[in-house]
Design an enzyme around this catalytic site. Structure first.
Site, PDB file in Angstrom:
ATOM      1  N   THR A  42      54.691  14.780 -24.288  1.00 48.95           N
ATOM      2  CA  THR A  42      53.989  13.906 -25.232  1.00 48.95           C
ATOM      3  C   THR A  42      54.959  12.979 -25.951  1.00 48.95           C
ATOM      4  OG1 THR A  42      54.120  15.633 -26.924  1.00 48.95           O
ATOM      5  CG2 THR A  42      52.124  15.567 -25.589  1.00 48.95           C
ATOM      6  N   HIS A  47      60.968  18.931 -29.308  1.00 42.89           N
ATOM      7  CA  HIS A  47      61.377  19.084 -30.704  1.00 42.89           C
ATOM      8  C   HIS A  47      61.458  20.572 -31.040  1.00 42.89           C
ATOM      9  CE1 HIS A  47      57.151  19.933 -31.572  1.00 42.89           C
ATOM     10  NE2 HIS A  47      56.824  18.792 -30.978  1.00 42.89           N
ATOM     11  N   HIS A  50      59.106  23.289 -30.019  1.00 40.88           N
ATOM     12  CA  HIS A  50      59.189  23.831 -28.658  1.00 40.88           C
ATOM     13  C   HIS A  50      60.285  24.898 -28.534  1.00 40.88           C
ATOM     14  CE1 HIS A  50      57.528  19.669 -27.754  1.00 40.88           C
ATOM     15  NE2 HIS A  50      56.647  20.451 -27.162  1.00 40.88           N
ATOM     16  N   LYS A  84      43.891  20.572 -32.442  1.00 39.53           N
ATOM     17  CA  LYS A  84      44.111  19.191 -32.853  1.00 39.53           C
ATOM     18  C   LYS A  84      42.817  18.674 -33.470  1.00 39.53           C
ATOM     19  CE  LYS A  84      48.282  18.902 -31.162  1.00 39.53           C
ATOM     20  NZ  LYS A  84      48.423  20.292 -30.758  1.00 39.53           N
ATOM     21  N   ARG A  88      43.719  12.853 -28.619  1.00 37.36           N
ATOM     22  CA  ARG A  88      45.051  12.287 -28.427  1.00 37.36           C
ATOM     23  C   ARG A  88      44.943  10.894 -27.796  1.00 37.36           C
ATOM     24  NH1 ARG A  88      49.460  15.926 -28.280  1.00 37.36           N
ATOM     25  NH2 ARG A  88      48.912  18.131 -28.349  1.00 37.36           N
ATOM     26  N   GLN A 175      44.612  23.747 -17.016  1.00 41.31           N
ATOM     27  CA  GLN A 175      45.665  24.722 -17.285  1.00 41.31           C
ATOM     28  C   GLN A 175      45.402  26.020 -16.520  1.00 41.31           C
ATOM     29  OE1 GLN A 175      47.180  24.845 -21.278  1.00 41.31           O
ATOM     30  NE2 GLN A 175      47.817  26.981 -21.099  1.00 41.31           N
ATOM     31  N   ASP A 196      47.965  29.082 -30.227  1.00 41.58           N
ATOM     32  CA  ASP A 196      46.908  28.096 -29.992  1.00 41.58           C
ATOM     33  C   ASP A 196      46.544  27.989 -28.515  1.00 41.58           C
ATOM     34  OD1 ASP A 196      49.371  26.976 -29.337  1.00 41.58           O
ATOM     35  OD2 ASP A 196      48.780  24.947 -29.896  1.00 41.58           O
ATOM     36  N   LYS A 231      54.373  22.607 -42.626  1.00 47.39           N
ATOM     37  CA  LYS A 231      54.467  22.791 -41.181  1.00 47.39           C
ATOM     38  C   LYS A 231      55.917  22.933 -40.750  1.00 47.39           C
ATOM     39  CE  LYS A 231      52.762  20.871 -36.834  1.00 47.39           C
ATOM     40  NZ  LYS A 231      51.974  19.796 -36.201  1.00 47.39           N
ATOM     41  N   LYS A 234      59.027  19.968 -39.271  1.00 47.22           N
ATOM     42  CA  LYS A 234      58.969  18.638 -39.865  1.00 47.22           C
ATOM     43  C   LYS A 234      59.916  18.579 -41.059  1.00 47.22           C
ATOM     44  CE  LYS A 234      55.332  17.103 -37.439  1.00 47.22           C
ATOM     45  NZ  LYS A 234      55.277  15.868 -36.657  1.00 47.22           N
ATOM     46  N   THR A 235      60.552  17.435 -41.225  1.00 44.60           N
ATOM     47  CA  THR A 235      61.357  17.217 -42.413  1.00 44.60           C
ATOM     48  C   THR A 235      61.068  15.812 -42.907  1.00 44.60           C
ATOM     49  OG1 THR A 235      63.604  17.081 -43.313  1.00 44.60           O
ATOM     50  CG2 THR A 235      63.356  16.576 -40.979  1.00 44.60           C
TER      51      THR A 235
END
Length: 421
Positions: A42, A47, A50, A84, A88, A175, A196, A231, A234-235
Site C-alpha cells: 500500500t 512501516h 509491519h 478500515k 481504500r 485471501q 484484524d 495508535k 505513528k509519531t
C-alpha cells in the site's frame, strides 16, 4: 527446533487468537511447519506496524520452521477492508508492482531466503490472482461461501452501515484463495496475521477444508496500541517507516527511545530477540530506577540495530549526544539533516545580508533588530553550539558545516537550521 516455541510466543504476548493450540503445538514439535503472512503493498515501504509480523516470520525461521512471505501484488490492487472506516483508494497496476518489488527487498533484510538448510520462501499473489478468470473464480471459489457467512465476519459487519463495495466485500475470498494456492504449491498449512485478519484467515481454513479436505491452522497477533491510547507506529501523525530514506535511523531511534514507561518492557518482548531472562533483568533494573530509562535504551538499541544496522544505531547515538551537549560541530552535514529535520529552517539566498543581527530577523528567529541585539548581548544566541555576543558578527564559510548548514540556537531549545545552496 524448540519444543517450547509456542509457549514462548504466548509468554511474549504474541498470540491473540489461535485455532487449535494443542494440534498446532503437536505439529510444530514434530515437524518443520510451513506458514505464511501476507503483506499488501500500500506504499513503497513497510512501516513499523509491519514489524511484529515480520519478526514473527523470523522467529519461526530461527526455530526451524519455513516462513513464506507473501507480497500482495494482487490483493494490493483491491484493498483489505478489515477494520478500515472507509474504502481504500485504488492504485494502478504499475504502482502496485513497483511497491511490491520494494517490499520484497525490505523483507529480505529480516528473513533469510538463501539459508542453505532452511530457506524462507517469497511469493507474490499476483502470479495467480492476475491470471484468475471471473467465471472460474465464481464457480470454484465463490460457491464455497454463503453471503451470510461472509457478512458474519467482523471486518465486513463494521462497514455494512457506512457502505462497502463488492470489490472490498470479496477481499476475504481472494485471501482465502491465497491460502489454497500456497497449500497446493508449497504445502503451507498455517496462516498468521494481525487480529484484524481473523476473519480472512478462518475463511482460508474453510476453503482448504472444502476444496482439499485438509485441516488448516491460524494464529493472530495482537494489534498494538500504546498505553496512552494512541495508535502504535505513528509519531506526530506520520508513519514510522522501515526505509531509511523515509524515516532516518535517528528518527527511528527517537521513536523507540521515547517509548512510554508503561510500554517499554512489553515492547522488549514484542520486538527484540532478547531471552526472557535478559528481559527480566532489564525490567528489574528499570523498575528500580525508571528515570534512567534502561528499558527504553535497550529497546531503541536492539530495534534500531535490527532494522538499520549497528553503524546507523551508533550514528543515532552520536546525533542524540551532540544535540544534548550542544556540540553541533561534531556532526557532519548528513547528521545535521537527520537531527534537525523537524526544526524551523531557512534557505539562505545569495542576496541575504549575512550579518548576525540581520540574519536573526530575516530567518524569523527574532521579531526585530532590537530583540536580536538584546539576545546577542545577553548571550542567548549560539552558532553551531558556540555562544556569540559580537553585535558585528558576520556569518562566513567557517560557520557552514560542510558548506551546507548552520545551526542557530536561541536560548536553550529554539533551533533554526540555515541551509546554503
Amino acid at each position: 527446533m524448540s519444543t517450547d516455541f509456542l509457549s514462548e510466543l504466548r509468554d511474549r504476548g504474541l498470540i491473540y487468537q489461535i485455532t487449535d493450540e494443542e494440534a498446532i503445538k503437536k505439529m510444530m514439535n514434530e515437524e518443520s511447519v510451513k506458514l505464511y503472512i501476507g503483506f499488501d503493498p500500500t506504499a513503497d515501504s513497510l512501516h513499523i506496524g509491519h514489524l511484529l509480523p515480520i519478526l514473527m516470520l523470523k522467529r519461526f525461521q530461527i526455530n526451524g520452521h519455513i516462513p513464506v512471505a507473501l507480497v500482495g501484488g494482487g490483493t494490493g490492487m483491491i484493498g483489505d477492508p478489515s477494520f478500515k472506516d472507509a474504502e481504500r483508494n485504488l492504485n494502478s497496476a504499475e504502482t502496485v508492482e513497483r511497491w511490491a518489488a520494494s517490499l520484497k527487498n525490505q523483507l529480505s533484510r529480516f528473513i533469510d531466503f538463501d539459508d542453505p538448510d532452511n530457506p524462507a520462501i517469497i511469493a507474490n499473489n499476483y502470479d495467480w490472482l492476475g491470471k484468475l478468470l471471473l467465471i472460474d473464480f465464481l464457480r470454484d471459489i465463490g460457491k464455497n461461501f454463503t453471503v451470510n457467512y461472509m457478512m458474519s465476519k467482523e471486518s465486513v459487519k463494521r462497514r455494512i452501515e457506512s457502505g462497502i463495495s463488492y470489490t472490498e466485500f470479496a477481499y476475504q475470498l481472494l485471501q482465502a484463495y491465497d491460502f489454497l494456492k500456497l497449500y497446493e504449491t508449497e504445502g503451507v498449512l498455517m496462516q498468521l496475521g494481525g487480529s484484524d485478519q481473523w476473519g480472512n484467515i478462518t475463511s482460508g481454513i474453510e476453503l482448504l477444508r472444502r476444496e482439499k479436505d485438509v485441516q488448516g491452522y491460524g494464529i493472530t497477533m495482537p494489534l498494538i496500541k500504546k498505553a496512552d491510547g494512541t495508535k502504535f507506529g505513528k509519531t506526530e501523525g506520520n508513519a514510522v517507516w522501515l526505509d531509511a530514506d523515509k524515516t532516518s535511523p535517528y528518527e527511528f531511534y527517537q521513536f523507540w527511545i521515547n517509548t512510554d514507561d508503561r510500554d517499554a518492557v512489553q515492547f522488549l518482548k514484542y520486538f527484540t530477540f532478547l531471552t526472557p531472562d535478559e528481559i527480566a533483568d532489564i525490567e528489574k533494573e528499570f523498575m528500580a530506577e525508571p528515570h534512567k530509562r534502561a528499558a527504553q535504551k535497550v529497546l531503541a538499541k536492539e530495534v534500531t540495530t535490527l532494522v538499520h544496522g549497528e553503524s546507523a544505531y551508533n550514528q543515532a547515538i552520536k546525533i542524540s549526544e551532540a544535540l544534548f551537549s550542544g556540540d553541533i560541530k561534531e556532526l557532519n552535514a548528513a547528521e545535521i539533516k537527520a537531527g534537525f529535520k523537524d526544526v524551523p529552517s531557512y534557505e539562505v539566498a545569495a542576496s541575504d545580508d549575512l550579518g548576525l543581527v540581520e540574519m536573526l530577523v530575516t530567518a524569523g528567529i527574532v521579531p526585530s533588530k532590537r530583540q536580536a541585539r538584546e539576545d546577542i548581548t545577553n548571550g542567548a544566541i549560539y552558532i553551531n553550539g558556540e555562544r556569540v555576543q559580537d553585535l558585528a558578527y558576520v556569518l562566513s564559510d567557517k560557520d557552514k558545516i560542510e558548506g551546507q548548514y548552520t545551526i542557530i540556537r536561541r536560548g536553550k531549545k529554539k533551533y533554526t537550521l540555515l541551509s546554503f545552496n
